[in-house]
Write a protein that holds these residues in place. Structure first.
Motif, mmCIF file in Angstrom:
data_model
loop_
_atom_site.group_PDB
_atom_site.id
_atom_site.type_symbol
_atom_site.label_atom_id
_atom_site.label_comp_id
_atom_site.label_asym_id
_atom_site.label_seq_id
_atom_site.Cartn_x
_atom_site.Cartn_y
_atom_site.Cartn_z
ATOM 1 N N VAL A 179 0.836 -1.210 0.000
ATOM 2 C CA VAL A 179 0.000 0.000 0.000
ATOM 3 C C VAL A 179 0.867 1.255 0.000
ATOM 4 C CG1 VAL A 179 -1.596 1.360 1.414
ATOM 5 C CG2 VAL A 179 -2.013 -1.084 1.065
ATOM 6 N N HIS A 180 1.952 1.238 0.778
ATOM 7 C CA HIS A 180 2.800 2.430 0.900
ATOM 8 C C HIS A 180 3.981 2.412 -0.065
ATOM 9 C CE1 HIS A 180 0.713 4.013 4.432
ATOM 10 N NE2 HIS A 180 0.608 2.762 4.836
ATOM 11 N N ASN A 181 4.026 1.407 -0.923
ATOM 12 C CA ASN A 181 5.050 1.314 -1.963
ATOM 13 C C ASN A 181 6.464 1.340 -1.387
ATOM 14 O OD1 ASN A 181 5.723 0.986 -4.699
ATOM 15 N ND2 ASN A 181 6.024 3.200 -4.973
ATOM 16 N N HIS A 182 6.648 0.598 -0.310
ATOM 17 C CA HIS A 182 7.967 0.499 0.301
ATOM 18 C C HIS A 182 8.779 -0.599 -0.366
ATOM 19 C CE1 HIS A 182 7.181 3.341 3.440
ATOM 20 N NE2 HIS A 182 6.236 2.620 3.997
ATOM 21 N N LYS A 183 10.057 -0.338 -0.558
ATOM 22 C CA LYS A 183 10.963 -1.385 -0.983
ATOM 23 C C LYS A 183 11.129 -2.370 0.167
ATOM 24 C CE LYS A 183 15.759 -2.180 -2.364
ATOM 25 N NZ LYS A 183 17.101 -1.559 -2.570
ATOM 26 N N THR A 184 11.077 -3.655 -0.123
ATOM 27 C CA THR A 184 11.208 -4.671 0.920
ATOM 28 C C THR A 184 12.442 -5.530 0.676
ATOM 29 O OG1 THR A 184 9.814 -6.264 -0.253
ATOM 30 C CG2 THR A 184 8.722 -4.758 1.285
ATOM 31 N N LEU A 185 12.960 -6.070 1.758
ATOM 32 C CA LEU A 185 14.104 -6.966 1.676
ATOM 33 C C LEU A 185 13.670 -8.278 1.024
ATOM 34 C CD1 LEU A 185 17.103 -7.029 2.693
ATOM 35 C CD2 LEU A 185 16.233 -8.289 4.675
ATOM 36 N N ALA A 186 14.495 -8.800 0.146
ATOM 37 C CA ALA A 186 14.157 -10.050 -0.543
ATOM 38 C C ALA A 186 14.056 -11.202 0.449
ATOM 39 C CB ALA A 186 15.201 -10.360 -1.603
ATOM 40 N N LEU A 187 13.065 -12.053 0.244
ATOM 41 C CA LEU A 187 12.929 -13.269 1.042
ATOM 42 C C LEU A 187 13.966 -14.292 0.595
ATOM 43 C CD1 LEU A 187 9.061 -13.834 1.185
ATOM 44 C CD2 LEU A 187 10.553 -13.507 3.144
ATOM 45 N N THR A 188 14.581 -14.942 1.552
ATOM 46 C CA THR A 188 15.504 -16.021 1.228
ATOM 47 C C THR A 188 14.988 -17.319 1.835
ATOM 48 O OG1 THR A 188 16.882 -15.765 3.209
ATOM 49 C CG2 THR A 188 17.419 -14.376 1.299
ATOM 50 N N ARG A 189 15.427 -18.415 1.276
ATOM 51 C CA ARG A 189 15.032 -19.718 1.804
ATOM 52 C C ARG A 189 15.503 -19.876 3.251
ATOM 53 N NH1 ARG A 189 16.404 -24.838 -1.820
ATOM 54 N NH2 ARG A 189 14.992 -23.623 -3.160
ATOM 55 N N ARG A 190 16.702 -19.364 3.523
ATOM 56 C CA ARG A 190 17.235 -19.458 4.876
ATOM 57 C C ARG A 190 16.349 -18.701 5.869
ATOM 58 N NH1 ARG A 190 23.288 -17.448 6.818
ATOM 59 N NH2 ARG A 190 23.055 -18.043 9.026
#
Length: 219
Positions: free
Chosen positions: A35-46
Motif C-alpha cells: 500500500v505504501h510502496n515500500h521497498k522490501t528486503l528479498a525473502l531467502t530460503r534461509r
C-alpha cells in the motif's frame, strides 16, 4: 482452570494461535509495504526456514510452563487484578527486555545470536521472526520464570503475549519516516535501531532509552 486443565485443547489452541499470528504477520507486513510502496528486503530460503523454526520454538517453549502449572508450581487467577497485572507485566518486561537487548549487543555469545536478527537492515514480511531460535527460547523461558514467581491473571498474561506480538509486527513495518516517537516504540523507532545498532534498544516504550542515553537523536 478450564482454559488450562486439558492438555489437548491447550496445545491445539497454542499451535493454532502461533500459526495464525505468523500468517497475519506476513499478511500485515506485505500489505503495508504494498500500500505504501515500500521497498522490501528479498525473502531467502534461509530466512523462511529460520522463521518457521522460531514458530516451532514459540510452541515448544510453553511445555515447561504447562508442566509447572500442572504440578501446582505456577498459579493463575481469573477474577482479580486484570489491569494491574497487565501493567506490571508490561513495564517489568519493558525494562527487562531493554537490559537483555543491551546485553545482546555487547556480550558474547548473546551478541552472536542477535546478529541474525540484525542481518535485516530493513524489513520483509517475516523479519519479525528472523532470529536465532535461542532468542525466542529465552523470551519464552523468561515469561515462564516471571509466572513462576508472580501470580498473574491469566487474561492479563494472554493479553500481554498478544500485545508483545502486535508491537513486534508494528516495529518491523517498513517506513521512510525518521521522526522518532515520544513515548511508545514503533516502526520508525525500531527501524532506526536496525540501522543505528547502538541506539533505541527499547521494546515497548522509549523510556529507558531516554533515561540511559541510548535514544537516537539525529545530529
Amino acid at each position: 482452570m478450564q482454559l488450562l486443565d486439558n492438555a489437548i485443547p491447550f496445545f491445539s489452541g497454542l499451535i493454532g494461535a502461533n500459526i495464525v499470528m505468523y500468517l497475519f504477520t506476513v499478511l500485515i507486513s506485505y500489505s503495508w509495504s504494498k500500500v505504501h510502496n515500500h521497498k522490501t528486503l528479498a525473502l531467502t530460503r534461509r530466512d523462511v526456514y529460520n522463521s518457521l523454526s522460531v514458530v516451532l520454538i514459540n510452541i515448544l517453549v510453553a511445555i515447561p510452563g504447562y508442566y509447572l502449572y500442572k504440578k501446582g508450581s505456577i498459579h493463575f487467577t481469573t477474577d482479580t487484578h486484570l489491569i494491574l497485572d497487565f501493567v506490571i507485566l508490561f513495564f517489568a518486561f519493558d525494562l527487562g527486555m531493554y537490559l537483555l537487548h543491551l546485553v545482546s549487543h555487547f556480550v558474547w555469545p548473546f551478541k552472536k545470536f542477535h546478529n541474525t536478527h540484525h542481518s535485516h537492515a530493513y524489513f520483509n514480511a517475516i523479519s519479525l521472526y528472523v532470529m536465532e531460535p535461542v532468542e525466542s527460547l529465552l523470551f519464552g523461558l523468561l515469561l515462564t520464570v516471571f509466572a513462576f514467581f508472580v501470580q498473574l491473571n491469566i487474561y492479563s498474561f494472554l493479553a500481554f503475549i498478544f500485545l508483545n506480538w502486535a508491537l513486534g509486527v508494528v516495529g518491523h513495518l517498513n517506513t521512510q519516516s525518521t521522526k522518532q516517537p515520544f513515548l511508545f516504540g514503533n516502526h520508525v523507532f525500531h527501524k532506526t535501531h536496525h540501522q543505528q545498532a547502538n541506539s533505541n534498544f527499547g521494546f515497548y516504550t522509549v523510556i529507558w532509552d531516554r533515561i540511559f542515553g541510548t535514544f537516537y537523536r539525529k545530529n
